[in-house]
Design an enzyme around this catalytic site. Structure first.
Site, PDB file in Angstrom:
ATOM      1  N   SER A   1      -1.949  16.735  -2.192  1.00 44.61           N
ATOM      2  CA  SER A   1      -1.288  16.527  -0.624  1.00 44.61           C
ATOM      3  C   SER A   1      -1.927  17.813   0.128  1.00 44.61           C
ATOM      4  O   SER A   1      -2.041  18.923  -0.125  1.00 44.61           O
ATOM      5  CB  SER A   1       0.191  16.793  -0.699  1.00 44.61           C
ATOM      6  OG  SER A   1       0.507  16.834   0.597  1.00 44.61           O
TER       7      SER A   1
ATOM      8  N   ILE B   1       3.661   5.808  -0.940  1.00 49.32           N
ATOM      9  CA  ILE B   1       4.598   4.484  -0.927  1.00 49.32           C
ATOM     10  C   ILE B   1       4.042   3.495  -1.958  1.00 49.32           C
ATOM     11  O   ILE B   1       4.460   2.251  -1.845  1.00 49.32           O
ATOM     12  CB  ILE B   1       4.448   3.824   0.435  1.00 49.32           C
ATOM     13  CG1 ILE B   1       2.904   3.697   0.643  1.00 49.32           C
ATOM     14  CG2 ILE B   1       4.968   5.111   1.481  1.00 49.32           C
ATOM     15  CD1 ILE B   1       2.873   2.729   2.089  1.00 49.32           C
ATOM     16  N   ASP B   2       3.253   4.081  -3.066  1.00 50.12           N
ATOM     17  CA  ASP B   2       2.791   2.994  -3.702  1.00 50.12           C
ATOM     18  C   ASP B   2       3.692   2.580  -5.233  1.00 50.12           C
ATOM     19  O   ASP B   2       3.248   1.739  -5.827  1.00 50.12           O
ATOM     20  CB  ASP B   2       1.193   3.411  -4.291  1.00 50.12           C
ATOM     21  CG  ASP B   2       1.432   4.859  -4.876  1.00 50.12           C
ATOM     22  OD1 ASP B   2       2.418   5.160  -5.397  1.00 50.12           O
ATOM     23  OD2 ASP B   2       0.349   5.673  -4.603  1.00 50.12           O
TER      24      ASP B   2
ATOM     25  N   CYS C   1      20.975  -5.080   7.995  1.00 54.42           N
ATOM     26  CA  CYS C   1      22.045  -4.900   6.886  1.00 54.42           C
ATOM     27  C   CYS C   1      21.478  -4.122   5.775  1.00 54.42           C
ATOM     28  O   CYS C   1      22.482  -3.883   4.612  1.00 54.42           O
ATOM     29  CB  CYS C   1      22.780  -6.414   6.547  1.00 54.42           C
ATOM     30  SG  CYS C   1      21.602  -7.253   5.430  1.00 54.42           S
TER      31      CYS C   1
ATOM     32  N   ALA D   1      -1.347  11.690  -1.432  1.00 55.14           N
ATOM     33  CA  ALA D   1      -2.443  10.657  -1.767  1.00 55.14           C
ATOM     34  C   ALA D   1      -3.314  10.725  -2.745  1.00 55.14           C
ATOM     35  O   ALA D   1      -3.627  10.190  -3.533  1.00 55.14           O
ATOM     36  CB  ALA D   1      -3.104  10.101  -0.264  1.00 55.14           C
TER      37      ALA D   1
ATOM     38  N   HIS E   1       8.500   8.788   2.242  1.00 57.05           N
ATOM     39  CA  HIS E   1       7.852   7.896   3.289  1.00 57.05           C
ATOM     40  C   HIS E   1       8.122   6.500   2.797  1.00 57.05           C
ATOM     41  O   HIS E   1       7.619   5.632   3.433  1.00 57.05           O
ATOM     42  CB  HIS E   1       6.132   8.052   3.447  1.00 57.05           C
ATOM     43  CG  HIS E   1       5.940   9.399   3.977  1.00 57.05           C
ATOM     44  ND1 HIS E   1       4.517   9.889   4.082  1.00 57.05           N
ATOM     45  CD2 HIS E   1       6.649  10.394   4.509  1.00 57.05           C
ATOM     46  CE1 HIS E   1       4.471  10.986   4.451  1.00 57.05           C
ATOM     47  NE2 HIS E   1       5.738  11.373   4.891  1.00 57.05           N
TER      48      HIS E   1
ATOM     49  N   GLN F   1       4.893  11.751  -0.985  1.00 53.51           N
ATOM     50  CA  GLN F   1       4.604  11.255   0.034  1.00 53.51           C
ATOM     51  C   GLN F   1       4.055   9.810  -0.031  1.00 53.51           C
ATOM     52  O   GLN F   1       3.936   9.119   1.132  1.00 53.51           O
ATOM     53  CB  GLN F   1       3.545  12.248   1.051  1.00 53.51           C
ATOM     54  CG  GLN F   1       3.894  13.564   0.996  1.00 53.51           C
ATOM     55  CD  GLN F   1       2.968  14.415   1.632  1.00 53.51           C
ATOM     56  OE1 GLN F   1       1.991  14.637   1.082  1.00 53.51           O
ATOM     57  NE2 GLN F   1       2.864  14.518   3.241  1.00 53.51           N
TER      58      GLN F   1
HETATM   59 ZN   LIG Z   1      20.385  -8.396   6.928  1.00 52.77          ZN
END
Ligand SMILES: [Zn+2]
Length: 255
Positions: free
Chosen positions: A201, A109-110, A138, A30, A127, A107
């Site tokens: 981190s 997610i941005d 699916c 982060a 992450h 780590q």
């Molecule tokens: Zn689906």
């Protein structure tokens, strides 16, 4: 272990390491994104942790919980919508352009490493990624820009248009297994690097705590760049405790 606590000296020492490196692996948390306005959602004391995180099982089990998860997701997104890569991201992109970077394991997610110009195949998102969603049945990708207006109009959690399965932000939830493919790719990069730089981190949770130690054990030079001490400092070659953007920018911009 050498510990440096000023940005200028830290940058010189890091620049020296970079000059001698051919296969750098960056591991980011982060701290590389805070100057971009992305809050550290998982840190203790973060307002986002006041609500207990929604475990994966609960998300699967209840449409009500899925609605709540999506409500929180869009509230969080409003706090970093429009975030752009910062000096740290751009510094790593420069190392990629110079051909010195084998990859980034993050780590975060941005999605900011991808936005900085590093190709997707060089980025491992441990992450997941919060900038899009996937169908849990699916695997079909869904765009947040399509989901949000429908969610706001109907209040119903999104379902897949193909298979009617539940759609979830492409992040790894608490209680959800770390993606195996991402882990395998991260381990291969750790084995291949000659310099491992851990950036922003706290290196406390797994696998963040383990990967730098593994890199060191396989003979790579280990650099820790973080505002605070980490449990891995003791086994590293160089520790820089200073502003991440200041250090990375000064260490990578040609003089
Ligand atoms: Zn689906």
């Amino acid at each position: 272990m050498t510990v440096i606590t000023t940005a200028q000296e830290g940058a010189s020492a890091l620049a020296e390491v970079i000059r001698g490196a051919e296969r750098i692996l960056a591991f980011t948390g982060a701290g590389i994104s805070t100057e971009c306005g992305v809050p550290d959602f998982r840190s203790p004391g973060s307002p986002w942790m006041v609500n207990k995180p929604i475990p994966y099982e609960a998300f699967l089990a209840s449409a009500e919980v899925r609605r709540e998860a999506w409500r929180r997701k869009f509230t969080m997104d409003d706090h970093y919508r429009g975030a752009r890569p910062g000096r740290g991201h751009r510094a790593l992109a420069r190392l990629h352009e110079e051909g010195r970077l084998i990859g980034v394991v993050t780590q975060n997610i941005d999605g900011l490493h991808l936005a900085s110009g590093i190709p997707a195949e060089r980025i491992v998102e441990l992450h997941g990624n919060g900038t899009y969603a996937t169908c849990l049945d699916c695997g079909l990708r869904h765009e947040l820009a399509d989901i949000r207006p429908v969610f706001e109009a109907t209040g119903a959690a999104p379902v897949c248009q193909d298979c009617r399965g539940p759609v979830k932000s492409a992040t790894v939830s608490f209680g959800q297994a770390m993606p195996e493919q991402a882990m395998r790719k991260a381990l291969a990069m750790v084995a291949a690097c000659d310099v491992f730089i851990a950036i922003g981190s706290s290196l406390v949770v797994q696998p963040a705590a383990r990967l730098p130690v593994m890199a060191r054990q396989t003979g790579a030079e280990l650099v820790i760049l973080n505002g605070e001490p980490t449990p891995v400092d003791a086994v590293s070659n160089l520790v820089v405790r200073a502003d991440i953007g200041d250090v990375l920018e000064a260490a990578t911009v040609p003089q």
